[in-house]
Design a protein around this motif. Structure first.
Motif, PDB file in Angstrom:
ATOM      1  N   LEU A 132       0.852  -1.190   0.000  1.00 14.91           N
ATOM      2  CA  LEU A 132       0.000   0.000   0.000  1.00 14.91           C
ATOM      3  C   LEU A 132       0.886   1.237   0.000  1.00 14.91           C
ATOM      4  O   LEU A 132       1.820   1.339   0.802  1.00 14.91           O
ATOM      5  N   VAL A 133       0.577   2.175  -0.884  1.00 12.43           N
ATOM      6  CA  VAL A 133       1.369   3.397  -0.984  1.00 12.43           C
ATOM      7  C   VAL A 133       0.427   4.550  -1.327  1.00 12.43           C
ATOM      8  O   VAL A 133      -0.616   4.346  -1.951  1.00 12.43           O
ATOM      9  N   GLN A 134       0.798   5.734  -0.922  1.00 16.76           N
ATOM     10  CA  GLN A 134       0.010   6.913  -1.258  1.00 16.76           C
ATOM     11  C   GLN A 134       0.303   7.358  -2.690  1.00 16.76           C
ATOM     12  O   GLN A 134       1.393   7.092  -3.226  1.00 16.76           O
ATOM     13  N   ALA A 135      -0.651   8.038  -3.273  1.00 17.32           N
ATOM     14  CA  ALA A 135      -0.460   8.581  -4.604  1.00 17.32           C
ATOM     15  C   ALA A 135       0.797   9.453  -4.638  1.00 17.32           C
ATOM     16  O   ALA A 135       1.052  10.233  -3.706  1.00 17.32           O
ATOM     17  N   GLY A 136       1.578   9.299  -5.702  1.00 16.82           N
ATOM     18  CA  GLY A 136       2.839  10.007  -5.826  1.00 16.82           C
ATOM     19  C   GLY A 136       4.029   9.239  -5.291  1.00 16.82           C
ATOM     20  O   GLY A 136       5.180   9.631  -5.530  1.00 16.82           O
ATOM     21  N   GLY A 137       3.754   8.156  -4.583  1.00 18.02           N
ATOM     22  CA  GLY A 137       4.827   7.357  -4.011  1.00 18.02           C
ATOM     23  C   GLY A 137       5.412   6.360  -5.001  1.00 18.02           C
ATOM     24  O   GLY A 137       5.063   6.348  -6.180  1.00 18.02           O
ATOM     25  N   SER A 138       6.306   5.510  -4.475  1.00 14.40           N
ATOM     26  CA  SER A 138       7.023   4.548  -5.309  1.00 14.40           C
ATOM     27  C   SER A 138       6.989   3.162  -4.695  1.00 14.40           C
ATOM     28  O   SER A 138       6.897   3.018  -3.466  1.00 14.40           O
ATOM     29  N   LEU A 139       7.052   2.173  -5.545  1.00 13.52           N
ATOM     30  CA  LEU A 139       7.226   0.791  -5.139  1.00 13.52           C
ATOM     31  C   LEU A 139       8.144   0.113  -6.148  1.00 13.52           C
ATOM     32  O   LEU A 139       8.185   0.505  -7.323  1.00 13.52           O
ATOM     33  N   ARG A 140       8.827  -0.904  -5.683  1.00  8.48           N
ATOM     34  CA  ARG A 140       9.668  -1.701  -6.574  1.00  8.48           C
ATOM     35  C   ARG A 140       9.239  -3.150  -6.474  1.00  8.48           C
ATOM     36  O   ARG A 140       9.320  -3.758  -5.405  1.00  8.48           O
ATOM     37  N   LEU A 141       8.772  -3.687  -7.581  1.00 10.40           N
ATOM     38  CA  LEU A 141       8.379  -5.086  -7.643  1.00 10.40           C
ATOM     39  C   LEU A 141       9.555  -5.912  -8.152  1.00 10.40           C
ATOM     40  O   LEU A 141      10.290  -5.473  -9.037  1.00 10.40           O
ATOM     41  N   SER A 142       9.695  -7.092  -7.596  1.00 10.81           N
ATOM     42  CA  SER A 142      10.721  -8.023  -8.046  1.00 10.81           C
ATOM     43  C   SER A 142      10.076  -9.340  -8.424  1.00 10.81           C
ATOM     44  O   SER A 142       9.074  -9.760  -7.831  1.00 10.81           O
ATOM     45  N   GLN A 151      10.336  -0.916 -11.344  1.00  8.37           N
ATOM     46  CA  GLN A 151      10.371   0.265 -10.489  1.00  8.37           C
ATOM     47  C   GLN A 151       9.201   1.157 -10.878  1.00  8.37           C
ATOM     48  O   GLN A 151       9.086   1.564 -12.034  1.00  8.37           O
ATOM     49  N   MET A 152       8.350   1.438  -9.911  1.00  9.30           N
ATOM     50  CA  MET A 152       7.136   2.215 -10.181  1.00  9.30           C
ATOM     51  C   MET A 152       7.193   3.516  -9.387  1.00  9.30           C
ATOM     52  O   MET A 152       7.184   3.493  -8.154  1.00  9.30           O
TER      53      MET A 152
END
Length: 125
Positions: free
Chosen positions: A11-21, A82-83
């Motif tokens: 879960l992340v706020q709008a404008g944030g980042s996540l990295r999927l592997s 990378q998102m």
């Protein structure tokens, strides 16, 4: 056979980042094109990004180009997404997929023979 396992959702706020592997095991990973797809509630699975078996070319759907980056490390048998600048409409289950055809990465679900179980990405507004 190739087994794929995704990680990194959350879960992340709008404008944030996540990295999927996506970690692969089984047969030789380096010869496979890798793709990321997503499925939103009530929608079909859709293409997000893909990378050639040697990393020589990448492809993105229009809505994520400039915000998402796909990469791979064949030595570690991993493919990453990378998102950045995430939006609520990016909320979906994200799947990695592998295509053993040693061709340019495709955008269609049927072009990929192996799939992970998916990881949930939720972007709050």
């Amino acid at each position: 056979q190739v087994q794929l396992v995704e990680s990194g959702g959350g879960l992340v706020q709008a404008g944030g980042s996540l990295r999927l592997s996506c970690t692969a095991s089984g047969r030789t990973f380096s010869g496979y094109a890798m793709g990321w797809f997503r499925q939103r509630p009530g929608k079909d699975r859709e293409f997000v990004a893909a990378i050639r078996w040697n990393g020589g070319s990448t492809d993105y759907t229009t809505s994520v180009r400039g915000r998402f980056t796909i990469s791979r490390d064949n030595a570690k048998n991993t493919a990453n997404l990378q998102m950045n600048s995430l939006k609520p409409e990016d909320t979906a289950v994200y799947y990695c997929a592998a295509d053993s055809g040693m061709r340019e990465p495709g955008r269609r679900v049927y072009e990929y023979q192996y799939w992970g179980q998916g990881t949930q990405v939720t972007v709050s507004s």
